[in-house]
Write an enzyme that holds these catalytic residues in place. Structure first.
Site, mmCIF file in Angstrom:
data_model
loop_
_atom_site.group_PDB
_atom_site.id
_atom_site.type_symbol
_atom_site.label_atom_id
_atom_site.label_comp_id
_atom_site.label_asym_id
_atom_site.label_seq_id
_atom_site.Cartn_x
_atom_site.Cartn_y
_atom_site.Cartn_z
ATOM 1 C CD GLU A 1 -5.660 3.386 -5.134
ATOM 2 O OE1 GLU A 1 -5.795 4.620 -5.297
ATOM 3 O OE2 GLU A 1 -4.561 2.854 -4.904
ATOM 4 C CG HIS B 1 -0.177 -1.419 4.401
ATOM 5 N ND1 HIS B 1 0.274 -0.164 4.701
ATOM 6 C CD2 HIS B 1 0.015 -1.576 3.069
ATOM 7 C CE1 HIS B 1 0.738 0.411 3.605
ATOM 8 N NE2 HIS B 1 0.589 -0.415 2.601
#
Ligand SMILES: Cc1ncc(C[n+]2csc(CCOP(=O)(O)OP(=O)(O)O)c2C)c(N)n1
Ligand SMILES: [Mg+2]
Lengths: 328, 326
Positions: free
Chosen positions: A60, A129
């Site tokens: 990322e 999440h």
């Protein structure tokens, strides 16, 4: 007019941006062969090829940083970071780099980079999440932070960001919204990236919100209407820079404000809105501003616990009702 | 041993190294006088790396450096005045006083700074190279970073991504054996840095970073390899920082004898001696060169002293770009 989903709206915007501007390309984890973790880019690899729809490794920080470099080098990258949770691995590149480069270089460089990510809870995917951290990013000068809540904004904001924004933009897509359907024109003009929008007019109280919580507020407003309370619903749309004018205008009209935000209450984006109202519209208020935020707990998996942790229509209705009754 | 280039070029190399040395010695002096504040990381001892490496780049190529980038900026051709003014924090500085020592930029020279988060520049370099590749330009991106950065995930991620996409990046590690006070063997399980490139299928070499000609030659080869489409390259330069990490460092972590031993290999002293020995530089030439460099430094200081302060009203200017009419 046609009816499409929020997800399709994003796909249409990605397609149009890539068709019209050779400099635009998409990169991120699983945006190509997989079609995007939320299927937003499905079919685009076939249409535009691997040069412009780039599957990246799970890195990322590096692919966001590469997006910054590519933007500096004359491209207009759109980077998808699956979810805001994973964006924490790229926080350095976004906060220390993308946001600072223009000012720190004395105005020599700009970074026209669009970063899209899913946010929010409500799908029983537990604590790693389900974050809502929009406010963290909105804290940082040098980036524009968008939270499209409607199908038109999902398409229009992405198009405007990709075509017209000279600086880094972060777009938060509430994961709950992807299957949402809405009416939209065949072709749409770029939308404004400055203003909040009043989604429902009302005179008794203002529900201020953004992103996924908009629809809870609309439902709450409908329920409030049935008990004689006329609620206005204000969709912030743009979290930075903040359109305080529209907020103040609404509060001046209704004299009451409830802020609905999926962040945890402590240090939430709602806290910022509340402070702004105090600073700029205090004397318009009939009573204290209220907030409906997530409970101070890592978002749990079990359905009943998750529901209890998040802002719900019931809570919004109850909070608004109490406010109207106690500060009539 | 490397052979000497032509007389003029050899002198240019020496002069470039000397410019960096004198600029930084003056900066250190001005720091003690309070003219310069904040962090000041000196490159003294490592000049052969930036000067040697820059010779292989064209004006089309991009450069990404670290917070220890005075040498890179000068070797890239940035004028000394705006650099000194930046150290002063003046509006005529190369970043209008917003960056200081760690954040020099020059868009015209494709000098992309100045990254003070260790390892943060590598992904940016990968992206610049990607932009060049996608726009079918033949430019390469040279990315300088320290041995400390090799421990960051972004080093590994960037090497992987650059190799995966065959991007024209020269990863140039300035291995000065320390990350602040932590010696290489205390932060790396494998101290052969060049060797790490093997894991990513990246071509690599290590070179004596105290020898400007060796660095130049190694960089030339690496750049040639990249330009013909060979993909990225990792060049490890073995060098040494003579001064403290920054101005606040009492240097408790290394022995004076070690520093002295490395100073015997001072890239400027050894190169000067070599030029003299091979008859390419006499005492008068050297004195002239030193005088010219001293004059340039003095002018840079005058430029900085005379520079205006950015008006406070412009504090938030350039946080964002001017916007086209909606
Ligand atoms: C991510 C990060 N961690 C820590 C620091 C503090 N710090 C600044 S320089 C440095 C050492 C870096 O060493 P190296 O990469 O070898 O470069 P050198 O200073 O030797 O040129 C450290 C730890 C930082 N700036 N960024
Ligand atoms: Mg080091």
């Amino acid at each position: 007019m046609k009816k499409i989903t929020y997800r399709e709206a994003i796909r249409e915007a990605l397609r149009e941006a890539m068709q019209k501007d050779r400099r635009v390309f998409l990169m991120g984890e699983d945006v190509g062969r997989y079609g995007g973790a939320y299927a937003c880019s499905k079919g685009l690899l076939e249409e535009f090829g691997p040069e412009r729809v780039r599957d990246t490794p799970l890195s990322e920080g590096t692919f966001v940083g590469a997006g910054i470099g590519a933007a500096l080098g004359g491209m207009r990258p759109i980077v998808e970071v699956m979810t805001v949770n994973f964006s924490l691995l790229a926080l350095d590149q976004i906060v220390n780099n993308a946001a600072t480069l223009r000012h720190m270089s004395g105005g020599q460089f700009s970074v026209p980079l669009v970063i899209r990510m899913a946010t929010g809870a409500g799908r029983q995917v537990a604590a790693q999440h389900s974050h809502s951290l929009e406010g963290w990013y909105a804290h940082v000068p040098g980036i524009r932070v968008l939270a499209p809540a409607t199908v038109t904004d999902a398409k229009g904001m992405l198009l405007s960001a990709a075509f017209r924004e000279p600086d880094p933009v972060i777009i938060f897509e509430h994961a709950f919204l992807y299957p949402l359907e809405g009416e939209i024109d065949e072709t749409i003009d770029p939308v404004d990236l400055e203003k909040a929008a009043v989604r429902r007019q009302g005179s008794d109280i203002t529900l201020i919100t953004y992103g996924g919580s908009l629809w809870k507020c609309i439902e709450a407003a409908d329920r409030l209407a049935s008990i004689g309370i006329d609620a206005e619903v204000l969709d912030l749309r743009v979290l930075r820079p903040l359109d305080t004018e529209t907020i103040f205008a609404s509060v001046a009209k209704t004299h009451r404000a409830v802020i609905v935000d999926e962040m945890w209450r402590t240090g939430s984006f709602a806290a910022e809105i509340s402070a702004r109202i105090m600073e700029g519209a205090f004397y318009d208020l009939d009573g204290p501003v209220a907030r409906v935020c997530s409970a101070e707990v890592p978002i749990p998996y079990a359905k009943h616990l998750e529901e209890a942790a998040l802002p719900q229509v019931d809570t919004i209705v109850k909070t608004a009702q109490e406010m109207v009754q106690s500060h009539g | 041993m490397t052979t000497l280039p032509g007389r003029d070029h050899a002198r240019t190399l020496l002069r470039q190294m000397l410019r960096i040395r004198r600029f930084e010695e003056k900066s250190a002096e001005l720091y003690t006088k309070g003219k310069i504040r904040g962090f000041l990381h000196l490159y003294i001892g490592e000049e052969a790396v930036a000067v040697g490496a820059m010779q292989a780049l064209t004006s089309e190529d991009a450069v990404v450096a670290t917070y220890r980038e005075h040498g890179h900026a000068l070797a890239r051709g940035m004028a000394m005045g705006p650099l000194m003014a930046e150290l002063y924090g003046k509006a005529n500085g190369c970043s209008r006083g917003r960056g200081g020592s760690m954040h020099f930029y020059d868009a015209g020279r494709r000098f992309y700074g100045g990254y003070a988060i260790v390892g943060e520049g590598l992904p940016v370099a990968v992206g610049l190279a990607l932009a060049d590749q996608m726009q079918k330009r033949s430019a390469i991106t040279a990315c300088f970073f320290g041995d400390g950065a090799v421990a960051e995930g972004e080093f590994h991620e960037s090497l992987n991504l650059a190799a995966l996409w065959k991007l024209p990046v020269l990863f140039l590690c300035e291995n000065n054996l320390y990350a602040m006070g932590t010696a290489l063997h205390r932060h790396q399980s494998q101290i052969d840095i060049a060797h790490k490139a093997e894991a990513y299928g990246i071509a690599n070499t290590a070179v004596d970073g105290m020898d400007v000609l060796a660095v130049k030659e190694a960089t030339r080869r690496a750049v040639e390899f990249i330009r013909v489409g060979g993909g990225p390259f990792l060049l490890e330069t073995r060098t040494y920082r003579f001064r403290a990490h920054s101005m606040y460092d009492p240097e408790l972590y290394r022995a004076k004898e070690e520093v002295e031993a490395w100073k015997q290999r001072d890239p400027i002293v050894t190169f000067t001696a070599r030029l003299q020995k091979e008859g390419q530089l006499d005492e008068t030439d050297l004195k002239k060169m030193e005088a010219a460099v001293d004059a340039e430094v003095a002018e840079a200081v005058a430029f900085a002293e005379a520079g205006p302060w950015e008006p406070v009203e412009d504090l938030t200017k350039d946080v964002t770009s001017p916007r086209a009419e909606e």
